[in-house]
Design a protein around this motif. Structure first.
Motif, short mmCIF file in Angstrom:
data_model
loop_
_atom_site.label_atom_id
_atom_site.label_comp_id
_atom_site.label_asym_id
_atom_site.label_seq_id
_atom_site.Cartn_x
_atom_site.Cartn_y
_atom_site.Cartn_z
N LYS A 97 0.96 -0.83 -0.03
CA LYS A 97 -0.35 0.12 0.48
C LYS A 97 0.72 1.28 -0.05
O LYS A 97 1.96 1.58 0.47
N VAL A 98 0.36 2.35 -0.69
CA VAL A 98 0.93 3.72 -0.40
C VAL A 98 0.42 4.43 -0.81
O VAL A 98 -1.50 4.75 -0.87
N ARG A 99 0.73 6.23 0.15
CA ARG A 99 -0.50 7.41 0.14
C ARG A 99 0.33 8.04 -1.04
O ARG A 99 1.85 7.98 -0.72
N LEU A 100 -0.30 8.58 -1.78
CA LEU A 100 0.29 9.62 -3.82
C LEU A 100 -0.26 10.65 -3.09
O LEU A 100 -1.17 10.82 -2.57
N ARG A 101 0.86 11.20 -3.14
CA ARG A 101 0.28 12.71 -3.63
C ARG A 101 0.68 13.36 -5.43
O ARG A 101 1.49 12.96 -6.19
N SER A 102 -0.60 13.75 -6.41
CA SER A 102 -0.21 14.18 -7.21
C SER A 102 -1.27 15.11 -7.66
O SER A 102 -2.04 15.91 -7.29
N ALA A 149 -2.08 0.05 -5.91
CA ALA A 149 -0.74 0.45 -5.31
C ALA A 149 0.83 0.02 -7.08
O ALA A 149 1.48 0.68 -6.81
N VAL A 150 0.42 -1.57 -7.16
CA VAL A 150 1.23 -2.08 -8.43
C VAL A 150 1.64 -1.02 -9.68
O VAL A 150 3.20 -0.99 -9.29
N CYS A 151 1.16 -0.33 -10.28
CA CYS A 151 1.01 0.06 -11.38
C CYS A 151 1.02 1.60 -10.96
O CYS A 151 2.56 1.83 -11.36
N ILE A 152 0.80 2.25 -9.62
CA ILE A 152 1.60 3.32 -9.86
C ILE A 152 3.12 3.65 -9.55
O ILE A 152 3.84 4.03 -9.82
N GLN A 153 3.31 2.46 -8.85
CA GLN A 153 4.88 2.52 -8.05
C GLN A 153 6.01 1.80 -9.39
O GLN A 153 7.00 2.57 -9.80
N HIS A 154 5.31 0.53 -10.19
CA HIS A 154 6.07 0.74 -11.51
C HIS A 154 6.55 2.19 -12.60
O HIS A 154 7.25 2.65 -12.82
N GLU A 155 4.74 2.65 -12.36
CA GLU A 155 4.97 3.41 -13.45
C GLU A 155 5.86 4.97 -12.74
O GLU A 155 6.59 5.83 -13.32
N ILE A 156 6.10 5.31 -11.41
CA ILE A 156 6.88 6.10 -10.99
C ILE A 156 8.18 5.84 -10.95
O ILE A 156 9.44 6.27 -11.04
N ASP A 157 7.81 4.21 -10.95
CA ASP A 157 10.29 4.10 -11.30
C ASP A 157 10.47 4.68 -12.46
O ASP A 157 11.74 4.77 -12.59
#
Ligand code: K1U
Ligand code: ZN
Length: 175
Positions: A111-116, A133-141
């Protein structure tokens, strides 16, 4: 709107490894880029796309996690930041439009908390879990020049790039 070419590791690794720069203003030019990215992602098809994958080193992501016959649910993330990540992790078999036909398991915070900023430049803070959570971390990478294969062993990474290069060569020879 137009479908752009998606950069791939066989030919465009140096660009994909670049760190993307923060967006200064969410204006009509940026919205035109986000529209193109969304169309490109739908055409691929994929569930997420970072601007660097179409050659634009800006901190911008598009995503749509709607399944099958569900109505489209596009999401836009400008200058996304993970402000909290769980200690609990999860493993998901990831893919990437820039590493076509390669899938492997990656472990990340569950789980992550995201600010954008959103499509209109409004600040949004939200919690992400499961595929979001998986996809946003993959994309931020991607925005940091990191590919999902960078989370794998060196041997698996080399094999993945070789496979993509071989497939691209076979495809080029067939033309
Ligand atoms: O970043 C990318 O290249 C997009 C990538 C996103 C992603 C997928 C899986 C885990 C983490 C991140 C993709 O969209 S790969 C294609 C894909 O997953 C898919 C394609 C069609 C239907 C359903 C999924
Ligand atoms: Zn990717």
């Amino acid at each position: 709107m137009s479908v752009r070419r998606i950069l791939t590791v066989d030919a465009d690794l140096a660009t994909l490894k670049k760190k993307s720069q923060p967006v200064v203003a969410v204006d009509d030019d940026l919205r035109a880029l986000m529209d193109d990215m969304l169309e490109t992602m739908y055409a691929a098809p994929g569930i997420g796309l970072a601007a660097i994958q179409v050659g634009e080193p800006k901190r911008v992501i598009v995503m749509d996690l709607a399944r099958g016959e569900e109505p489209k649910a596009p999401r836009f993330f400008v200058n996304p930041e993970i402000v909290w990540a769980s200690e609990e992790t999860g493993v998901y078999e990831e893919g990437c439009l820039s590493v076509p036909e390669i899938y492997d398991e990656v472990e990340r915070p569950a789980k992550v908390r995201l600010r954008s900023l959103d499509y209109h430049g409004r600040l949004v803070e939200e919690d992400a879990e499961a595929l979001f959570a998986v996809c946003i971390q993959h994309e931020i990478d991607h925005l940091n020049g990191v590919l999902f294969i960078d989370h794998l062993s060196r041997l698996k990474r080399q094999r993945a790039v070789s496979k993509v290069k071989k497939a691209a060569k076979t495809e080029a020879e067939a033309l």
